[in-house]
Design an enzyme around this catalytic site. Structure first.
Site, PDB file in Angstrom:
ATOM      1  N   GLU A  66       0.974  -1.222  -0.011  1.00 12.35           N
ATOM      2  CA  GLU A  66      -0.091   0.050  -0.065  1.00 12.35           C
ATOM      3  C   GLU A  66       0.907   1.231   0.099  1.00 12.35           C
ATOM      4  O   GLU A  66       1.456   1.389   0.962  1.00 12.35           O
ATOM      5  CB  GLU A  66      -1.093  -0.287   0.983  1.00 12.35           C
ATOM      6  N   CYS A 120      -2.831   8.638   2.861  1.00 15.06           N
ATOM      7  CA  CYS A 120      -2.615   8.087   1.393  1.00 15.06           C
ATOM      8  C   CYS A 120      -3.837   8.327   0.556  1.00 15.06           C
ATOM      9  O   CYS A 120      -3.793   8.598  -0.653  1.00 15.06           O
ATOM     10  CB  CYS A 120      -2.450   6.446   1.587  1.00 15.06           C
TER      11      CYS A 120
HETATM   12  O1  TXE Z   1       8.258   5.772   4.176  1.00 17.01           O
HETATM   13  P1  TXE Z   1       8.929   4.451   4.085  1.00 17.01           P
HETATM   14  P2  TXE Z   1       8.679   7.257   5.023  1.00 17.01           P
HETATM   15  C1  TXE Z   1       4.740   8.086   1.620  1.00 17.01           C
HETATM   16  C2  TXE Z   1       4.506   9.669   1.879  1.00 17.01           C
HETATM   17  C3  TXE Z   1       5.864  10.039   2.621  1.00 17.01           C
HETATM   18  C4  TXE Z   1       6.871   9.206   2.276  1.00 17.01           C
HETATM   19  C5  TXE Z   1       7.908   8.729   2.811  1.00 17.01           C
HETATM   20  O2  TXE Z   1       4.641  10.007   0.472  1.00 17.01           O
HETATM   21  O3  TXE Z   1       6.141  11.401   2.177  1.00 17.01           O
HETATM   22  O4  TXE Z   1       6.168   7.912   1.767  1.00 17.01           O
HETATM   23  O5  TXE Z   1       7.742   8.225   4.253  1.00 17.01           O
HETATM   24  C6  TXE Z   1      10.046   1.000   6.839  1.00 17.01           C
HETATM   25  N1  TXE Z   1      12.720  -2.655   4.289  1.00 17.01           N
HETATM   26  N2  TXE Z   1       4.132   7.467   2.618  1.00 17.01           N
HETATM   27  O6  TXE Z   1      10.001   7.679   4.807  1.00 17.01           O
HETATM   28  O7  TXE Z   1      10.442   4.565   4.234  1.00 17.01           O
HETATM   29  C7  TXE Z   1      10.135   2.237   7.824  1.00 17.01           C
HETATM   30  O8  TXE Z   1      10.933   1.878   8.898  1.00 17.01           O
HETATM   31  C8  TXE Z   1      11.691  -2.949   5.084  1.00 17.01           C
HETATM   32  C9  TXE Z   1       2.924   6.979   2.172  1.00 17.01           C
HETATM   33  O9  TXE Z   1       7.932   7.158   6.538  1.00 17.01           O
HETATM   34  O10 TXE Z   1       8.375   3.911   3.178  1.00 17.01           O
HETATM   35  C10 TXE Z   1       8.806   2.153   7.975  1.00 17.01           C
HETATM   36  O11 TXE Z   1       8.098   1.358   9.005  1.00 17.01           O
HETATM   37  N3  TXE Z   1      10.918  -1.813   5.656  1.00 17.01           N
HETATM   38  C11 TXE Z   1       2.111   5.963   3.261  1.00 17.01           C
HETATM   39  C12 TXE Z   1       7.967   1.878   6.675  1.00 17.01           C
HETATM   40  O12 TXE Z   1       8.960   1.106   6.075  1.00 17.01           O
HETATM   41  C13 TXE Z   1      11.531  -0.389   5.499  1.00 17.01           C
HETATM   42  C14 TXE Z   1       2.303   6.160   4.537  1.00 17.01           C
HETATM   43  C15 TXE Z   1       7.381   3.171   5.975  1.00 17.01           C
HETATM   44  O13 TXE Z   1       8.512   3.903   5.642  1.00 17.01           O
HETATM   45  C16 TXE Z   1      12.685  -0.234   4.672  1.00 17.01           C
HETATM   46  C17 TXE Z   1       3.725   6.765   5.014  1.00 17.01           C
HETATM   47  C18 TXE Z   1      13.309  -1.402   4.113  1.00 17.01           C
HETATM   48  N4  TXE Z   1      14.349  -1.372   3.321  1.00 17.01           N
HETATM   49  C19 TXE Z   1       4.409   7.354   3.892  1.00 17.01           C
HETATM   50  N5  TXE Z   1      12.996   0.993   4.848  1.00 17.01           N
HETATM   51  C20 TXE Z   1       0.964   5.239   2.662  1.00 17.01           C
HETATM   52  N6  TXE Z   1       0.744   4.371   1.992  1.00 17.01           N
HETATM   53  O14 TXE Z   1      -0.096   5.869   3.239  1.00 17.01           O
HETATM   54  C21 TXE Z   1      11.822   1.577   5.411  1.00 17.01           C
HETATM   55  N7  TXE Z   1      11.163   0.578   5.983  1.00 17.01           N
END
Ligand code: TXE
Length: 540
Positions: free
Chosen positions: A256, A290
Site C-alpha cells: 500500500e 494516502c
Molecule cells: O516511508 P517509508 P517514510 C509516503 C509519503 C511520505 C513518504 C516517505 O509520500 O512522504 O512515503 O515516508 C520501513 N525494508 N508514505 O520515509 O520509508 C520504515 O521503517 C523494510 C505513504 O516514512 O516507506 C517504516 O516502518 N522496511 C504511506 C515503513 O517502512 C523498511 C504512509 C515506511 O517507511 C525499509 C507513509 C526497508 N528497506 C508514507 N525501509 C501510505 N501508503 O499511506 C524503511 N522501512
C-alpha cells in the site's frame, strides 16, 4: 505522466534506542529500546510456534478473543487517542475517529463476521461436477505475517491488518515506523490485554534496517524462519525495495504505497459541500493521508466560486497542538516532510502556479507547522501534480468538462482513490468506470476507508493487493480446494485404457457439453448413448 523511479535511500542502521517525539514541539516524549537484528531469529521461531497452536484454536474461540480486544480498545480509547495525538501530531478528534475508532470497529466487525467470511465455501461445479463430486474452498492461515507500518495512521493501519490476520489463524510480527514506536508498542499491549496467546502478536522496534532484516531472514527455502508474507504500507521507493527483497525469496507481499487522489467537481456539483470536502479531504491529518485529496479538477463554469470558497474555508482553519480541542490542523510529522512539501510548492510556483493562501511555516507555533495552502494555475509538468505530496496542499486545476477531468485524473502513476461531485448520482457512478482507481466515491471523500466491508488498495505506483473487507481477508489466507467424489467405486471414464472407442466417446462428450447449437449437442448425446457402455469398470 509517469513518476520517475526514485531510488530508495538505503535502510538506515538499526539504532540502540528509538525516541518518540511530539511533532508539535519537537520534545522527546518517550524512549524505546530498539530490537537488535540478532534477536529476530528467536522472535520468529516463537511466532511460528505460537501460530501453529493458534491455527488449531476453533475460529469461534479466536473471534471471542477479538470481542475481548474490542472491549479493551473501548476501555482504553481515551488513552490511545492521546498517545496517537502526542506522537503523530494529529488533532485528538482525528486520533479518536481515524485511529482508535477504526481499530475498534474492525475488531467488532471481524469478531462478528469472520466465522461467516472464513467458512469453507461450496464451489458450484460447471461441467465436471456432473461426475458425482462436490467441492469446497477452505481458507488456511498463511503462517507468520510481517506487518511493516508507517507513521501517519500509526494505530489503525497496523490494527486494520493484524485483526483479520489473527482471525484467520496467523501470527504477526509488527514493525511500526521508527517515528511512532509508542503507538506500535500499544498495538502489542492491547492484544496482550485481551488475552491473546503470548508471541502471537509481537512488536519489534527499529528503523528500516530492521524491516529489511525481517525479510532477509525469510524464504521458501527456510520455512519457519521468517515471514510467510509481508504487508507493507509506506513510500513507493521503499515499497519497491520490499517487493524486490520478497521476490528474491519468493515471498508474497502486499503493498500500500500511497496515492495522488483526484477530486472531480462537475458543473452541477453541490458546490458548498464539494468545497468543504476538498478542504477537509486535503488537509486532514495535515495532508499526510494516502487517500487525501491531492488534486482537484473543477469545471470552468463553477471554478471561480469553488476556488473562492476553498480559500475562505482554509482561512478559517486553526493550527495548533492536537490536544487542543479547537485545533483543526496539527504539525507535519518530521522536518523531512516539511522540506518535501516546500520543495513541491517552490517547483510549482517556478512553473507558473499561484499560491492563493498558506504555504508558509509557522515557527511561532512550533518547529513543524505549515499553513495549509490552496494553489491554482497548476499543470502536470509540476511535481505537485505528479508526486505524492503528503502535506496540507490543495492544488486546483480548471477543466473544460468532465471528460477532460477524467483524462487528467488518470494521468498519474498512482491509482488509489478518487471522488466525483455531482447532483446526478447516476452520472457520478458512470464516471467511476473510466477512473483509474481502487475506489471511487461519489459525493464524499475518504470515508470508504472506515467501511469495514469496503476493500482498500490501488494499482500502479499505489501498490497491489487489498486490505479490509472480504477481499482483504482473502489476502491473509491460502485458499485450499477440497474435492469429494461420491462415486468412489466407479473408475473414471478418462483413466487409462485409451482406445478408439474412448476417443470417440470423448469427442461426443466435448460436443455434448460445449457445441454452440442445441442441435449439435443433441446429436452428440445420441451418438454417445449409442456407444454405451464404452467402458466397463477395470476393463481395458
Ligand atoms: O516511508 P517509508 P517514510 C509516503 C509519503 C511520505 C513518504 C516517505 O509520500 O512522504 O512515503 O515516508 C520501513 N525494508 N508514505 O520515509 O520509508 C520504515 O521503517 C523494510 C505513504 O516514512 O516507506 C517504516 O516502518 N522496511 C504511506 C515503513 O517502512 C523498511 C504512509 C515506511 O517507511 C525499509 C507513509 C526497508 N528497506 C508514507 N525501509 C501510505 N501508503 O499511506 C524503511 N522501512
Amino acid at each position: 505522466m509517469a513518476v520517475p523511479a526514485a531510488p530508495a535511500p538505503p535502510a538506515t542502521e538499526q539504532p540502540e534506542f528509538l525516541e518518540s517525539c511530539d511533532p508539535a514541539t519537537g520534545d522527546v516524549i518517550a524512549r524505546f529500546r530498539a530490537t537488535p537484528v540478532a534477536a529476530l531469529p528467536e522472535i520468529f521461531a516463537r511466532a511460528h510456534r505460537a501460530q501453529q497452536a493458534w491455527a488449531k484454536v476453533p475460529l469461534r474461540e479466536r473471534c471471542r478473543l477479538l470481542g475481548r480486544l474490542r472491549d479493551v480498545l473501548f476501555d482504553r480509547r481515551g488513552e490511545l487517542a492521546d498517545v496517537v495525538t502526542r506522537e503523530s501530531g494529529k488533532p485528538r478528534v482525528e486520533a479518536l475517529l481515524t485511529d482508535v475508532f477504526l481499530a475498534l470497529d474492525a475488531a467488532d466487525y471481524y469478531a462478528r463476521r469472520a466465522p461467516q467470511l472464513l467458512r469453507p465455501e461450496r464451489v458450484p461445479h460447471h461441467s465436471l461436477g456432473a461426475q458425482g463430486k462436490r467441492g469446497w474452498v477452505h481458507y488456511e492461515p498463511f503462517g507468520v505475517l510481517g506487518v511493516i507500518s508507517p507513521w501517519n495512521y500509526p494505530f489503525s493501519i497496523p490494527m486494520g491488518q493484524i485483526i483479520p490476520a489473527v482471525a484467520a489463524g496467523n501470527a504477526v510480527v509488527l514493525k511500526p515506523s521508527e517515528l511512532t514506536p509508542w503507538c506500535g508498542a500499544l498495538v502489542g499491549e492491547v492484544f496482550a490485554n485481551a488475552g491473546f496467546p503470548a508471541d502471537l502478536v509481537q512488536v519489534v522496534q527499529g528503523s528500516g534496517a530492521l524491516g529489511a532484516a525481517m525479510i532477509e531472514l525469510s524464504g521458501t527455502d527456510r520455512p519457519g524462519a521468517g515471514v510467510d508474507k509481508v504487508l507493507f504500507t509506506g513510500s513507493v521507493a521503499t515499497g519497491r525495495r520490499v517487493a524486490q527483497a520478497c521476490a528474491q525469496r519468493l515471498i508474497p507481499c502486499l503493498l500500500e504505497l500511497g496515492g495522488k487522489d483526484a477530486l472531480l467537481v462537475l458543473a452541477d456539483a453541490p458546490l458548498e459541500n464539494a468545497a468543504r470536502a476538498a478542504v477537509w479531504g486535503s488537509f486532514m491529518n495535515c495532508g499526510q493521508t494516502c487517500i487525501s485529496v491531492e488534486r482537484v479538477y473543477v469545471e470552468d463554469a463553477v471554478a471561480d466560486r469553488f476556488i473562492a470558497r476553498c480559500v475562505e474555508l482554509t482561512r478559517q482553519l486553526r493550527l495548533g497542538h492536537g490536544l487542543d480541542p479547537q485545533t483543526d490542523i496539527g504539525p507535519l510529522i518530521h522536518e523531512r516532510q516539511l522540506e518535501k512539501v516546500e520543495a513541491q510548492l517552490q517547483d510549482a510556483v517556478a512553473r507558473g502556479a499561484r499560491i492563493l493562501i498558506g504555504g508558509v511555516r509557522r515557527p511561532d507555533l512550533g518547529p513543524r507547522f505549515l499553513e495549509p495552502a490552496v494553489v491554482e494555475r497548476v499543470d502536470h509538468s509540476m511535481r505537485l501534480m505528479q508526486e505524492e505530496t503528503f502535506g496540507p496542499v490543495l492544488p486546483i486545476c480548471r477543466v473544460r468538462d468532465a471528460e477532460q477531468a477524467v483524462a487528467l485524473a488518470n494521468d498519474s502513476s498512482f491509482a488509489l482513490a478518487a471522488s466525483v461531485w455531482t447532483r446526478d448520482r447516476r452520472r457520478g457512478r458512470q464516471l467511476a468506470a473510466p477512473l483509474r482507481a481502487g475506489a471511487v466515491m461519489v459525493n464524499d471523500v475518504a470515508s470508504y476507508y472506515g467501511i469495514c466491508e469496503a476493500p482498500h488498495g490501488g494499482r500502479g505506483a499505489s501498490g497491489w493487493g487489498r486490505t479490509h473487507g472480504r477481499l482483504g481477508l482473502l489476502e491473509l489466507v491460502h485458499p485450499k480446494y477440497v474435492d469429494v467424489d461420491y462415486l468412489s467405486w466407479w473408475p473414471k471414464a478418462w483413466w487409462y485404457g485409451y482406445n478408439q472407442t474412448l476417443l470417440l466417446a470423448a469427442e461426443r462428450f466435448v460436443e455434448f457439453l460445449l457445441a454452440p447449437t442445441r442441435q449439435q449437442r443433441w446429436r452428440a448425446a445420441r451418438g454417445a448413448l449409442a456407444m454405451l457402455p464404452f467402458r466397463r469398470p477395470g476393463v481395458r
